[in-house]
Design an enzyme around this catalytic site. Structure first.
Site, PDB file in Angstrom:
ATOM      1  N   HIS A  66       0.760  -1.309   0.038  1.00 46.23           N
ATOM      2  CA  HIS A  66      -0.113  -0.046   0.089  1.00 46.23           C
ATOM      3  C   HIS A  66       0.843   1.207  -0.120  1.00 46.23           C
ATOM      4  O   HIS A  66       0.775   2.241  -0.851  1.00 46.23           O
ATOM      5  CB  HIS A  66      -1.103  -0.077   1.340  1.00 46.23           C
ATOM      6  CG  HIS A  66      -1.669   1.148   1.429  1.00 46.23           C
ATOM      7  ND1 HIS A  66      -1.463   2.040   2.480  1.00 46.23           N
ATOM      8  CD2 HIS A  66      -2.593   1.594   0.935  1.00 46.23           C
ATOM      9  CE1 HIS A  66      -2.294   3.066   2.373  1.00 46.23           C
ATOM     10  NE2 HIS A  66      -3.266   2.795   1.556  1.00 46.23           N
ATOM     11  N   GLU A  69       2.302   1.988  -3.373  1.00 45.22           N
ATOM     12  CA  GLU A  69       1.253   2.306  -4.262  1.00 45.22           C
ATOM     13  C   GLU A  69       1.254   3.797  -4.263  1.00 45.22           C
ATOM     14  O   GLU A  69       1.224   4.604  -5.059  1.00 45.22           O
ATOM     15  CB  GLU A  69      -0.205   1.693  -3.922  1.00 45.22           C
ATOM     16  CG  GLU A  69      -1.243   2.144  -4.559  1.00 45.22           C
ATOM     17  CD  GLU A  69      -2.288   2.536  -3.270  1.00 45.22           C
ATOM     18  OE1 GLU A  69      -2.690   3.729  -3.324  1.00 45.22           O
ATOM     19  OE2 GLU A  69      -2.974   1.637  -2.925  1.00 45.22           O
TER      20      GLU A  69
END
Lengths: 423, 423
Positions: A66, A69
Site C-alpha cells: 500500500h 502504491e
C-alpha cells in the site's frame, strides 16, 4: 491477438501479450462516453517475503504494498497524479490482499493518459525524503481506520481466525511497521513485482483496439526492462487460539462478526470461480432474506437489514463471515449454529429455490455489467484468471448437486468464531 | 428531454437507450420542506413500504419477489434538494433482452412497483402494527448508528449550527426523538398526504419506448392533484458572527473539523458555473488547494474536501486530522480562500480543474443513476442545460471570475470533534 466473444452478453474481449510479457486486455464499448484503464500487479498485502534470482530472501513489513502504491505517484520533480489532472482524467489506485492496481477513467486525451499510466507505473522514484513524509500521511490514514467500527470488527474477526497471519494485519500496516520501509526495499519490490510480465493492463470503454494496442506497443519498445526471477514465500496459516473475543468500542449497538475457517484452498482457475458461485448461492438458500430462518430472526428484532454473510477465497485462505448489529447476539449465535448443524435437512427438496436463486444471481451479474469499473475489477481476473463475463456464464454450469457437495465441504466440520465490539 | 403530463401534478419522462444492460423505473414524490415533524414520518414510511405491501405483506415475500424478478433491486430513499423533501422509489431489473423473458418481466416489474407504492399493508387507517413497530425500531437504530460514523456525526452537528430553518437542521432521514413519537395512524396520514398531494415525477430509463410505458402506467392509481410551485432553492440571511462549537469524545483517535461558508448566489444566476469551478479549485477536486497544499504538501490532514451546494447556498469543508493540528489547519484553510481571492493560482491549474469537471460531467452519462438524478433535478428546477452549453459555460469561466466569486464566500459556522485528553 485473441478475440473472445460472449454472444449472450453482447460483449467481446481482446487479449494480447506483448513480447516483453505485458498482458493487454481490451473490452471495447462503443456506446459509452468514457474509457477506464487499469494496470495491475498481483502483489498485495499478503506478500510478506520474497527472493530475487538467488539473492538473500527479503522480508516485507506490513503495509508495504500500500505504501509503495502511494509513493509510485511521486516522482523526483513532478507528481503523476497532477499530470492526470492536467489531462482531465480521473486517476486513482488501490491495494488489497492480493493485488495493487493503478487506474484512470477519462472522456478526453485517452492516448496521453494511457502512456502516462504506463510510464509512471514502470518508472519508480523513491527517496528517503519522500518516504519520511509519506510515513506521516499513512500514519493518519491508519488512525482514521482505527476510528471506524466496521473496520475494527472486521479486523478483530480476522485476528481471531488467523492469528499473526498477514491477513489479520491492516493493509496499511501499523505506524511502527511502515517505519521500517526504505527506498532500497521499494526498489527491490518494484524490480520483482512490477516487471512487464507481472503486469496486466485492462482497457474498457470507448476506444479503437488497434490504435490502443499500437500505442501501448510503441510505448513498451522504448523501455529496457529487466527480467528477474522471483520467488515468493506464503506465510504459514496458524491455528486459532481463541474462539470468542469482545472488545470495548464506542458504538450505539454491539457489532458482531462471525467466522468459519475452512481448510487451505487448493482450487484454481474456473474451478475456484465456480466454487465461489456455489457458496454464494448456498449461503442465500440457508441465510438469505427470503428464508424462514432470516424472517424469524428479523421479526424478533434479533437481526435487521445490516445482517450480511459472505465467502472469501483469497489465495490459500478461505472463510465464511457473518456480520450483524444487535444486542441479542447470544440468540443470533445459537441461531447460526443451529442452521449450520441442520444444513442437510435445510437443503432437502430445495431444487426450485436453487433454480430461482441461480436466475437471480444471473440477473444481478448482468446488471453489474453497466459499470466499466466493475467489468475490469469485479471478475476473478487476478486470483483465478476468470473475468466477469466468464463468471456470469459459469452460473449456467452449476447444478443442485454442486450445492449439496459444497454444503458438505463447508459445513460438515464448521466451527463458528465470534468477535464482538461493544460499549 | 420530453416531459409528458399524465395528470395535473404527475409527470413522466421516458429515456429510451440500449447503452445499458438494465431497465430502471424511478418515482419521486416531492413536497415543500416546512414541517420538521413530517420529515421523520416520511422517512419511516419509506421503511414500511420497502418491506411490505398488501400483495407482499412481509419482507420475506418482498425479497422473494425481487428474486423472481431476476435479482431486481427495489429501493426506497428520502432526500432533500434545498427546501424540498423527496421520497423516491426505484426499481432496477436486468434488461429483459439479456435474459429472454421480455414481456412478462417488464410487465411484472411495473406491477410490482405499483403494488409497493400505492397499495400498502394497512388496517383501516393505520399501517400494520407489527411491521410498524419493527420498522420504527429499525429506523431509530439506523439514526443512532449514524453517530457511530464520526464524519457524518460532525456534519450533522455542523448542519445544526448553520441553518435557520428548523427542517434544514436535521437529517433528511429524520430524528430519533421524532421517530419515537410517531404513531401508525399519524404516519398513514402523512403517507396519504404524500400520495394525494405531492408532485409525482416518474422516470423510466432503458430499452423501452414511451407507448409501452404509458400503457403499463394505466393501471397505476395516479390521481390529478393541485400543481405546486415548488421553490427548491434555499437561501438564508448572513450571520454576523461565526457559530462555533467543539465536542470532546472519548475512544476516538482523530479530530474532525467541519466548516460552512455562505455562498448565496441567486438560483438563476449564471455565475453558478463560476461557483462550481471556484469550489473545485478550493477543495472540490484532487487538484484543489485543500488537497494539494493541506493534505499533500503540508501533511496536515489525511482527508479534506469541500462541497458546494447550490441548492442551499453553502460551501462545506470537512477534514480528518490529528488533534494537535486543528488550529494550524484552520488557519491554512482560511488562507486558501484568501489566496483564491487575490488570484494566487495558475492558469494551468484552472484549465486542469475545468477539464476534470467536464470529464466528471461527461462520465455521468455512463451511469443510469446519475442520468436519472439529473432528470429529476431538471424536472424540479425547470432548468435544462445541454451538454454543449454546460461545457461552454465551464470553459468560459476566467481567473478573474473565480477570484471575484471567492470574495463572496463568508464563514458562518465551525464544528470540531476532538479526541478526549488532547484538546
Amino acid at each position: 491477438m485473441i478475440e473472445k466473444k460472449y454472444k449472450r452478453l453482447k460483449e467481446k474481449v481482446i487479449t494480447e501479450t506483448l513480447s516483453n510479457g505485458l498482458k493487454v486486455v481490451m473490452i471495447p464499448k462503443k456506446s459509452y462516453h468514457k474509457t477506464f484503464a487499469v494496470i495491475t500487479t498481483p502483489f498485495g498485502a499478503l506478500d510478506q517475503r520474497f527472493q530475487i534470482n538467488n539473492d538473500k530472501p527479503v522480508n516485507i513489513p506490513a503495509g508495504t504494498a500500500h505504501f509503495l502504491e502511494h509513493k509510485l505517484f511521486e516522482k523526483e520533480k513532478s507528481d503523476a497524479f497532477t499530470r492526470f489532472g492536467e489531462l482531465g482524467a480521473d486517476a486513482n489506485a488501490f491495494t488489497n490482499a492480493y493485488q495493487t492496481s493503478y487506474l484512470f477513467s477519462t472522456t478526453q486525451n485517452l492516448n496521453l493518459a494511457l502512456i502516462h499510466l504506463l510510464d509512471f507505473v514502470q518508472t519508480p522514484y523513491f527517496s528517503d525524503k519522500t518516504i519520511a513524509k509519506e510515513q506521516g500521511i499513512i500514519g493518519q490514514e491508519i488512525q482514521m481506520y482505527d476510528d471506524d467500527p466496521n473496520w475494527s470488527v472486521y479486523m478483530g474477526l480476522m485476528g481471531l481466525m488467523y492469528p499473526s497471519a498477514p491477513l489479520s494485519e491492516d493493509i496499511a500496516g501499523t505506524k511502527e511497521s511502515i517505519l521500517k520501509i526504505t527506498p532500497a526495499l521499494l526498489y527491490d519490490i518494484h524490480r520483482a513485482f512490477y516487471q512487464s510480465d507481472q503486469l496486466t493492463l485492462q482497457i474498457v470503454g470507448n476506444f479503437d483496439p488497434d490504435e490502443i494496442l499500437r500505442i501501448v506497443r510503441d510505448n513498451q519498445t522504448t523501455k529496457t526492462l529487466e527480467k528477474v526471477n522471483v520467488k515468493t514465500f506464503q506465510a504459514p496459516i496458524n491455528q486459532p487460539k481463541i474462539i470468542q473475543e469482545t472488545k470495548k468500542f464506542d458504538v450505539s449497538r454491539p457489532k458482531i462478526g462471525f467466522g468459519i475457517r475452512l481448510p487451505t484452498n487448493a482450487r484454481t482457475g474456473k474451478e475456484a470461480t465456480k466454487f465461489v458461485l456455489a457458496v454464494d448461492i448456498l449461503s442465500d438458500i440457508l441465510f438469505g432474506e427470503q428464508t424462514d430462518w432470516y424472517q424469524n430472526l428479523y421479526n424478533k428484532g434479533i437481526i435487521d437489514t445490516e445482517f450480511e454473510t459472505s465467502f472469501d477465497l483469497l489465495r490459500n485462505y478461505q472463510f465464511i463471515t457473518f456480520f450483524a448489529e444487535t444486542t441479542e447476539y447470544e440468540s443470533l449465535t445459537v441461531a447460526i449454529n443451529n442452521q449450520l448443524a441442520e444444513y442437510k435437512k435445510n437443503l432437502d427438496g430445495k431444487e426450485l429455490v436453487f433454480e430461482s436463486l441461480r436466475r437471480a444471481t444471473l440477473g444481478e451479474g448482468i446488471q453489474r455489467l453497466n459499470s466499466l469499473e466493475s467489468i475490469a475489477l469485479r471478475g476473478d481476473d487476478v486470483l483465478f484468471g476468470t473475468n466477469l463475463f466468464d463468471k456470469i456464464m459459469l452460473l449456467q454450469d452449476l447444478t443442485y448437486n454442486d450445492i449439496l457437495d459444497t454444503a458438505e465441504e463447508l459445513y460438515k466440520n464448521a466451527k463458528l468464531q465470534r468477535f464482538v465490539l461493544q460499549k | 428531454m420530453k416531459k409528458i403530463k399524465i395528470k395535473s401534478g404527475v409527470n413522466l419522462v421516458v429515456l429510451p437507450t440500449t447503452q445499458f444492460k438494465t431497465m430502471h423505473i424511478a418515482v419521486d414524490f416531492a413536497a415543500p420542506l416546512l414541517d420538521i415533524d413530517k420529515v421523520s414520518a416520511r422517512s419511516l414510511l419509506t421503511y414500511l413500504t420497502a418491506v411490505s405491501s398488501n400483495k407482499y405483506p412481509s419482507q420475506q415475500m418482498v425479497a422473494q419477489k425481487a428474486i423472481d424478478l431476476y435479482g431486481a433491486q427495489y429501493q426506497t430513499d428520502v432526500m432533500r434538494f434545498g427546501q424540498t423533501h423527496h421520497v423516491r422509489y426505484t426499481l432496477q431489473i436486468p434488461a429483459p433482452t439479456y435474459i429472454g423473458a421480455e414481456n412478462s418481466l417488464l410487465h411484472d416489474a411495473f406491477d410490482f412497483l405499483r403494488d409497493m407504492i400505492f397499495d400498502p399493508l394497512i388496517m383501516d387507517d393505520y399501517f400494520d402494527l407489527p411491521i410498524f413497530t419493527k420498522e420504527k425500531q429499525s429506523l431509530m437504530n439506523e439514526l443512532d448508528s449514524l453517530t457511530d460514523d464520526k464524519q457524518r456525526y460532525a456534519m450533522s452537528k455542523l448542519r445544526e449550527l448553520t441553518y435557520d430553518l428548523p427542517a434544514m437542521t436535521i437529517s433528511s432521514s429524520g430524528r430519533t426523538s421524532d421517530v419515537e413519537a410517531l404513531t401508525s395512524k399519524g404516519v398513514y396520514q402523512v403517507y396519504q398526504d404524500m400520495i394525494n398531494n405531492d408532485t409525482i415525477n416518474i422516470v423510466v430509463y432503458g430499452d423501452i419506448d414511451e407507448a409501452r410505458v404509458v400503457s403499463e402506467l394505466t393501471t397505476w392509481p395516479l390521481l390529478a392533484r393541485q400543481e405546486q410551485s415548488l421553490k427548491p432553492f434555499y437561501r438564508q440571511e448572513l450571520f454576523s458572527v461565526t457559530n462555533e462549537l467543539t465536542d470532546v469524545q472519548a475512544d476516538i483517535n482523530q479530530a474532525i473539523m467541519t466548516i460552512s461558508y455562505r455562498l448565496a448566489i441567486a438560483p438563476e444566476d449564471p455565475r453558478r458555473f463560476v461557483a462550481l469551478v471556484m469550489n473545485a479549485l478550493f477543495g472540490g477536486s484532487p487538484l484543489s488547494k485543500l488537497f494539494t497544499i493541506i493534505r499533500e504538501k503540508e501533511s496536515l490532514a489525511y482527508s479534506i474536501y469541500s462541497r458546494w451546494q447550490h441548492d442551499t447556498g453553502f460551501i462545506t469543508v470537512a477534514a480528518g486530522l490529528d488533534a494537535d493540528k486543528v488550529a494550524q489547519t484552520d488557519t491554512m484553510i482560511q488562507a486558501q480562500i484568501t489566496a483564491i481571492q487575490v488570484g494566487d493560482f495558475s492558469d494551468e491549474t484552472l484549465s486542469a480543474i475545468k477539464a476534470s469537471l467536464i470529464n466528471d460531467y461527461l462520465s455521468q452519462q455512463d451511469s443510469p443513476a446519475s442520468e436519472i438524478g439529473l432528470v429529476f433535478s431538471r424536472l424540479l428546477t425547470n432548468r435544462e442545460t445541454t451538454v454543449t452549453a454546460w461545457i461552454a459555460a465551464v470553459n468560459a469561466v476566467t481567473s478573474a471570475d473565480v477570484a471575484k466569486m471567492a470574495r463572496e464566500v463568508v464563514i458562518q459556522s465551525r464544528f470540531t470533534l476532538m479526541p478526549e485528553g488532547l484538546s
